[in-house]
Design a protein around this motif. Structure first.
Motif, mmCIF file in Angstrom:
data_model
loop_
_atom_site.group_PDB
_atom_site.id
_atom_site.type_symbol
_atom_site.label_atom_id
_atom_site.label_comp_id
_atom_site.label_asym_id
_atom_site.label_seq_id
_atom_site.Cartn_x
_atom_site.Cartn_y
_atom_site.Cartn_z
ATOM 1 N N ASP A 136 -20.564 51.976 14.542
ATOM 2 C CA ASP A 136 -21.001 53.727 14.885
ATOM 3 C C ASP A 136 -21.389 53.678 16.213
ATOM 4 O OD1 ASP A 136 -21.969 55.861 14.736
ATOM 5 O OD2 ASP A 136 -23.775 55.594 13.696
ATOM 6 N N ILE A 137 -22.259 53.288 16.849
ATOM 7 C CA ILE A 137 -22.624 53.655 18.212
ATOM 8 C C ILE A 137 -21.628 53.246 19.194
ATOM 9 C CG2 ILE A 137 -24.543 53.550 19.903
ATOM 10 C CD1 ILE A 137 -26.580 53.241 17.675
ATOM 11 N N LEU A 138 -21.225 51.918 19.204
ATOM 12 C CA LEU A 138 -20.308 51.368 20.068
ATOM 13 C C LEU A 138 -19.169 51.266 19.379
ATOM 14 C CD1 LEU A 138 -22.745 49.027 22.137
ATOM 15 C CD2 LEU A 138 -22.250 51.195 22.591
ATOM 16 N N LYS A 139 -18.682 51.840 18.528
ATOM 17 C CA LYS A 139 -17.369 51.630 17.557
ATOM 18 C C LYS A 139 -16.241 51.303 18.413
ATOM 19 C CE LYS A 139 -14.875 53.204 13.972
ATOM 20 N NZ LYS A 139 -13.580 53.093 14.548
ATOM 21 N N ASP A 140 -15.967 52.478 19.452
ATOM 22 C CA ASP A 140 -14.845 52.384 20.186
ATOM 23 C C ASP A 140 -14.719 50.885 21.081
ATOM 24 O OD1 ASP A 140 -13.740 55.000 19.908
ATOM 25 O OD2 ASP A 140 -15.489 55.536 20.843
ATOM 26 N N PHE A 141 -15.720 50.521 21.686
ATOM 27 C CA PHE A 141 -15.929 49.323 22.312
ATOM 28 C C PHE A 141 -15.648 47.996 21.541
ATOM 29 C CE2 PHE A 141 -17.818 52.218 24.711
ATOM 30 C CZ PHE A 141 -17.187 52.142 26.255
ATOM 31 N N TYR A 142 -16.142 48.290 20.216
ATOM 32 C CA TYR A 142 -15.955 46.915 19.288
ATOM 33 C C TYR A 142 -14.448 46.981 18.846
ATOM 34 C CZ TYR A 142 -16.232 44.174 15.223
ATOM 35 O OH TYR A 142 -16.175 43.066 14.243
ATOM 36 N N ASP A 143 -13.775 48.175 18.987
ATOM 37 C CA ASP A 143 -12.460 48.204 18.497
ATOM 38 C C ASP A 143 -11.513 47.579 19.621
ATOM 39 O OD1 ASP A 143 -12.919 49.600 16.111
ATOM 40 O OD2 ASP A 143 -12.456 51.496 16.895
ATOM 41 N N VAL A 144 -12.025 47.644 20.974
ATOM 42 C CA VAL A 144 -11.338 47.180 22.023
ATOM 43 C C VAL A 144 -11.565 45.901 21.948
ATOM 44 C CG1 VAL A 144 -10.691 47.565 24.352
ATOM 45 C CG2 VAL A 144 -10.963 49.557 23.024
ATOM 46 N N TYR A 145 -12.949 45.573 22.231
ATOM 47 C CA TYR A 145 -13.399 44.105 22.622
ATOM 48 C C TYR A 145 -14.186 43.410 21.323
ATOM 49 C CZ TYR A 145 -13.395 46.761 27.225
ATOM 50 O OH TYR A 145 -13.012 47.271 28.272
ATOM 51 N N PRO A 146 -13.713 43.282 20.161
ATOM 52 C CA PRO A 146 -14.205 42.587 19.110
ATOM 53 C C PRO A 146 -15.048 41.408 19.479
ATOM 54 C CG PRO A 146 -11.819 42.518 18.551
ATOM 55 C CD PRO A 146 -12.128 43.489 19.818
ATOM 56 N N GLY A 147 -14.437 40.486 20.271
ATOM 57 C CA GLY A 147 -14.883 39.343 20.555
ATOM 58 C C GLY A 147 -16.308 39.145 21.404
ATOM 59 N N LYS A 148 -16.454 40.275 22.045
ATOM 60 C CA LYS A 148 -17.907 40.398 22.880
ATOM 61 C C LYS A 148 -19.206 40.435 21.948
ATOM 62 C CE LYS A 148 -16.203 42.809 26.869
ATOM 63 N NZ LYS A 148 -16.486 43.891 28.004
ATOM 64 N N PHE A 149 -19.103 40.978 20.605
ATOM 65 C CA PHE A 149 -20.025 41.282 19.927
ATOM 66 C C PHE A 149 -20.626 40.424 19.239
ATOM 67 C CE2 PHE A 149 -20.446 46.272 20.142
ATOM 68 C CZ PHE A 149 -19.535 46.340 21.075
ATOM 69 N N THR B 124 -28.066 43.055 26.238
ATOM 70 C CA THR B 124 -28.478 43.222 25.021
ATOM 71 C C THR B 124 -28.940 44.820 24.684
ATOM 72 O OG1 THR B 124 -29.467 40.971 25.279
ATOM 73 C CG2 THR B 124 -30.398 42.563 23.411
ATOM 74 N N ASN B 125 -28.509 45.177 23.651
ATOM 75 C CA ASN B 125 -28.709 46.540 23.250
ATOM 76 C C ASN B 125 -30.034 46.572 22.184
ATOM 77 O OD1 ASN B 125 -28.783 49.077 21.379
ATOM 78 N ND2 ASN B 125 -27.270 49.700 23.101
ATOM 79 N N HIS B 126 -31.059 47.639 22.662
ATOM 80 C CA HIS B 126 -32.266 47.386 21.744
ATOM 81 C C HIS B 126 -32.747 48.707 21.200
ATOM 82 C CE1 HIS B 126 -34.222 43.870 23.560
ATOM 83 N NE2 HIS B 126 -33.435 43.954 24.450
ATOM 84 N N THR B 127 -31.414 49.474 20.923
ATOM 85 C CA THR B 127 -32.018 50.845 20.040
ATOM 86 C C THR B 127 -30.982 51.354 19.192
ATOM 87 O OG1 THR B 127 -32.601 53.152 20.474
ATOM 88 C CG2 THR B 127 -31.008 52.401 21.996
ATOM 89 N N LEU B 128 -31.364 52.103 18.354
ATOM 90 C CA LEU B 128 -30.523 52.996 17.346
ATOM 91 C C LEU B 128 -30.365 54.366 17.711
ATOM 92 C CD1 LEU B 128 -31.001 50.809 14.232
ATOM 93 C CD2 LEU B 128 -28.568 51.125 15.286
ATOM 94 N N PHE B 129 -31.054 54.822 18.791
ATOM 95 C CA PHE B 129 -31.158 56.241 19.178
ATOM 96 C C PHE B 129 -30.121 56.727 20.154
ATOM 97 C CE2 PHE B 129 -35.074 55.931 16.883
ATOM 98 C CZ PHE B 129 -35.295 57.165 16.420
ATOM 99 N N PRO B 130 -29.199 57.259 19.878
ATOM 100 C CA PRO B 130 -28.060 57.761 20.789
ATOM 101 C C PRO B 130 -28.751 58.336 21.903
ATOM 102 C CG PRO B 130 -27.425 58.388 18.519
ATOM 103 C CD PRO B 130 -28.934 57.852 18.527
ATOM 104 N N GLU B 131 -29.912 59.050 21.673
ATOM 105 C CA GLU B 131 -30.612 59.884 22.924
ATOM 106 C C GLU B 131 -31.308 58.767 23.926
ATOM 107 O OE1 GLU B 131 -31.144 60.402 19.631
ATOM 108 O OE2 GLU B 131 -33.281 60.951 19.371
#
Ligand code: 26M
Length: 832
Positions: free
Chosen positions: A457-470, A366-373
């Motif tokens: 945005d933040i995890l776009k590359d991972f969504y492109d590769v693993y769309p089914g995980k999201f 689970t990701n809980h943030t929108l702050f890249p930092e």
């Protein structure tokens, strides 16, 4: 059925005892405090009652674990660096169905249950919403009958206590743990060893296999302490298992001379700092070695415990994902993925492919943030010193990942660089978020909007590769904690009208909708709100010596203080009203009481300044004779679960005013709305979904959307222009800048003014006119009491989605979990 009836009957009876027997048993239990009734303090009575109730929980726990032994259950392991539990006794009494009868029995003894309950201090093992969410989820897991364990750290010092001195936040050490805690059970027999540092070596095992072994520099022992988590009207009791670090080795074989002893004790203390303190949220986290050690300590303890449990039931490790689902609560526990790989490969002789398969099927993130930092990265240098073997495993994972990405997206060097587990820029570092995405089968955000940001945005590359995980799993909060326990008046009214099923099925609140047509009910609703506001007013008067008017609009913002949450925008509104009064003291305004509470990260100077700002404005406004008490500003110090429970029920208006696109979810808005507050909010985080549920006409929305924010920033934004073109805004800024709220000191709030007039990263000045217009509209509507009351009722009636029970039911798909019926308590185990 017969057993069930018997069970219920026993539950209705305080421990199945007559009033006289109850008194006897409670007084006997006082002996554990070394007291007799005539010398016992209220705290002693609290402890005695806590022990009594805890014994009851223990019996249920034994039956729960016995059930596990006979059934093939799937367990949820919820890994979290924070668990912000609040008080236990009220919760246990409610969930066990003992509240009424114990209240009566105590009364017979001349004791007031509420006063006794107030004796309990909470541990504060969390900073804010993230830790509170974890506990709401444990509550719902138990309520829904799902086997679960919450794994965390038993910090000795939880979140600091906040005091306000001269308007500034002062952090005090939270000493709660120094006194004995009747709710936890140490289990040294399940201790595990956690390794740190050292080096690795290669060897060939008996079967001629190439293997790696980690020779650590030192080992720290983890001792689990269990706290039992009862479900509401459920026979299930789960555990929250928190770990304490203990030194091993040097201390066990100390020299007999005094100096050797002192050195050994010092060394022991140093090692044990691992579980001493909870870190506040801050951006310098990545540089703190101790924090990384803590994270690893937690996951290694948890994983070794899970493996122990799994094998103790005679299961092969290959079947781990069938019996355990492990949820990583934010990126902090991502290192668990590497540790499980290491345990499976190095300590249990598995081959990479099998270990990877097991690990991926077990973990969900689970990701809980929108702050890249805020996305953790650890320097390779620091990491390799502490976890040399893990670094090797990460490199191997990365090779495999990047060759897969190269195959899928040849010619996309940028994508490979972004997805790499290693950030090769400047100081080489490990990207924990990439690790979490690759190593788990599920990645979820905590609201629909945040999940869109993750995907595009933040995890776009991972969504492109693993769309089914999201997926998005919208947060939810416990109606037991935030309605029944916080607001018994409201809970009783609702139950009287629609029965008590809503407590377990919050969508039943829909039945209240028709009652907006019933003037008597509306009147009752209004009176009830006034009574609850009176409770808070009495608290404020007692602790702050400020008189507040319960007929004024209670306008409340409580949450961790941060610039993006724009508590200062709220204050800009207060100053706007103040300026209007100063310009025309007879102006007609809707009286308001502005209530703030929340901690600031100790290293966040702007957030600390915002606290001083609120208090400085309060000092001026509250005593200005022109104001004539029509505006009051109060900052309640030491925000924690207990205080939150007093505040939510009394709010008329809930401030959810973060700049759009920054708040991952926000859960206080849910808690306020559940208690009949209306929301003023931006289209951010959970606000969107609350608005969708309660209806546009019952929600005060204002300001830029996340898309507007993006467009405005891309086109170049000049705050100065907004300052010059709005005279009310200019007057507010000028008054602050003049030092008016700082006894003439123009420097005090200069950093804040410079920030909004300079970059204004969080777009205060753009949203200001919309915010003020919306607040003016609210002031109008509040004068129409009937309309406001109907809106309030509709907010409660339509808030069902935000129960943590719904959230947990949504997580079921990720976990493939099921409810497991528990045997009823055999008569011989009922308290006598
Ligand atoms: C942000 C800016 C600068 C420095 C640090 C941060 C930051 C640090 C930690 C941001 C987030 C951090 O942790 C995650 C967290 O606490 N998230 C909160 O999780 C809640 C439960 O899902 C949400 O309701 C909140 O919106 C979210 O902020």
């Amino acid at each position: 059925m017969q057993m069930r009836e018997r069970q219920m009957q026993l539950d209705e009876d305080p421990m199945n005892l007559s009033a006289e027997q109850f008194k006897q048993v409670l007084n006997d239990t006082l002996l554990r405090q070394g007291k007799l009734p005539e010398t016992a303090t209220l705290h002693d009575y609290y402890m005695a009652l806590a022990h009594l109730v805890h014994d009851r929980l223990l019996k249920r726990w034994l039956i729960t674990t016995k059930t596990h032994a006979t059934q093939n259950v799937k367990n949820i392991a919820y890994l979290s660096a924070e668990f912000l539990a609040g008080t236990y006794l009220d919760n246990a009494l409610l969930n066990l169905g003992l509240e009424q009868s114990v209240r009566q029995a105590m009364q017979n003894m001349g004791l007031d249950l509420e006063t006794v309950l107030q004796q309990e201090n909470e541990l504060g093992l969390g900073n804010g919403e993230l830790g509170r969410l974890a506990v709401c989820y444990l509550d719902s897991l138990a309520t829904l009958g799902i086997p679960a364990i919450g794994y965390g750290i038993r910090y000795e010092f939880g979140c600091f206590n906040q005091e306000i001195r001269d308007g500034w936040q002062v952090e005090l050490v939270h000493k709660c743990s120094l006194y004995s805690n009747p709710w936890e059970i140490p289990h040294p027999e399940w201790a595990v060893d956690v390794k740190f540092g050292g080096y690795t070596e290669v060897y060939t095992d008996d079967q001629g296999q190439y293997r790696v072994r980690w020779i650590p520099e030192y080992v720290i022992r983890g001792i689990p302490f269990d706290t039992l988590i009862p479900g509401y009207q459920s026979d299930r009791v789960n555990a929250m298992r928190l770990w304490v670090a203990e030194a091993v080795g040097s201390f066990d074989d100390i020299a007999t001379d005094v100096e050797g002893f002192v050195d050994a004790v010092n060394a022991k203390a140093a090692v044990e700092t691992i579980s001493k303190i909870l870190y506040p949220h801050e951006d310098r986290m990545q540089h703190r070695e101790l924090r990384l050690q803590q994270e690893f300590f937690l996951v290694s303890c948890a994983l070794q415990d899970v493996i122990r449990l799994h094998r103790s039931e005679g299961n092969a490790l290959e079947t781990l994902p069938e019996r355990f689902a492990m949820q990583l609560n934010d990126t902090y526990s991502a290192i668990a993925i590497v540790e499980l790989m290491r345990l499976l490969i190095d300590e249990h002789g598995m081959i990479w492919e099998d270990a990877w398969q097991i690990s991926q099927s077990t973990f969900a993130y689970t990701n809980h943030t929108l702050f890249p930092e805020a996305l953790e990265q650890w320097s390779v240098e620091l990491f390799s010193g502490l976890f040399p073997r893990h670094l090797e495993i990460i490199y191997e994972m990365n090779d495999r990942l990047l060759s897969q990405v190269r195959l899928q997206s040849p010619n996309e060097q940028g994508r490979i660089e972004r997805m790499s587990l290693i950030n090769e820029q400047e100081e080489r570092s490990i990207r924990m978020v990439n690790l979490a995405c690759v190593g788990s089968h599920s990645i979820n955000g905590v609201t629909l909007l945040q999940t869109e940001f993750l995907k595009y945005d933040i995890l776009k590359d991972f969504y492109d590769v693993y769309p089914g995980k999201f997926s998005s799993q919208t947060n939810g909060v416990s109606p037991r904690r935030f309605m029944v326990l916080s607001n018994p008046r409201l809970a009783n009214l609702i139950t009287r009208k629609i029965g008590e099923n809503w407590i377990k099925n919050l969508n039943e609140l829909k039945k209240l909708e028709v009652l907006i047509e019933d003037p008597e009910f509306c009147n009752e609703w209004h009176q009830l709100k006034q009574a609850v506001k009176q409770d808070l007013a009495a608290y404020i008067s007692e602790h702050y010596h400020v008189a507040v008017d319960v007929n004024s609009l209670f306008d409340v913002q409580t949450k961790y203080i941060h610039e993006y949450r724009r508590q200062h925008l709220n204050v800009f509104h207060i100053i706007t009203l103040y300026n209007r009064i100063k310009a025309n003291p007879d102006i007609e305004i809707t009286p308001r009481t502005f209530i703030f509470a929340g901690k600031a990260s100790p290293d966040c100077s702007m957030a600390r300044l915002v606290i001083k700002f609120i208090n400085s404005v309060a000092d001026v406004v509250n005593v200005d004779p022109d104001v004539r008490g029509r505006i009051k500003v109060i900052f309640l110090q030491g925000f924690n679960v207990k205080l939150a429970q007093r505040i939510y029920p009394a709010a008329d208006l809930s401030e959810q005013i973060s700049v759009a696109g920054k708040e991952a979810s926000g859960t206080s808005g849910m808690k306020f709305a559940m208690n009949g507050a209306l929301t003023i909010g931006t289209l951010d985080g959970a606000n969107l979904e609350i608005l969708e549920q309660v209806g546009e006409e019952n929600f005060f929305r204002f300001g830029l959307t996340a898309e507007d924010v993006y467009v405005l920033k891309a086109s170049g934004y000049n705050p100065w222009h907004f300052y010059q073109n709005n005279h009310e805004l200019r007057e507010v800024v000028d008054r602050i800048a003049s030092g008016y709220f700082a006894n003439g000191n123009a420097n005090l709030f200069k950093p804040m003014i410079d920030s909004v007039l300079g970059r204004d990263e969080y777009l205060l000045l753009v949203d200001y006119p919309f915010y003020i217009a919306c607040q003016d509209q609210i002031s109008q509507i509040y004068r129409d009491r009937d309309r406001w009351t109907r809106m309030s009722i509709l907010n409660v009636a339509r808030i069902g989605k935000f129960s943590s029970d719904r959230a947990i039911q949504d997580y079921w798909q990720i976990w493939n979990a099921r409810s497991v019926p528990i045997e009823s308590m055999p008569p011989e185990m009922v308290y006598r």
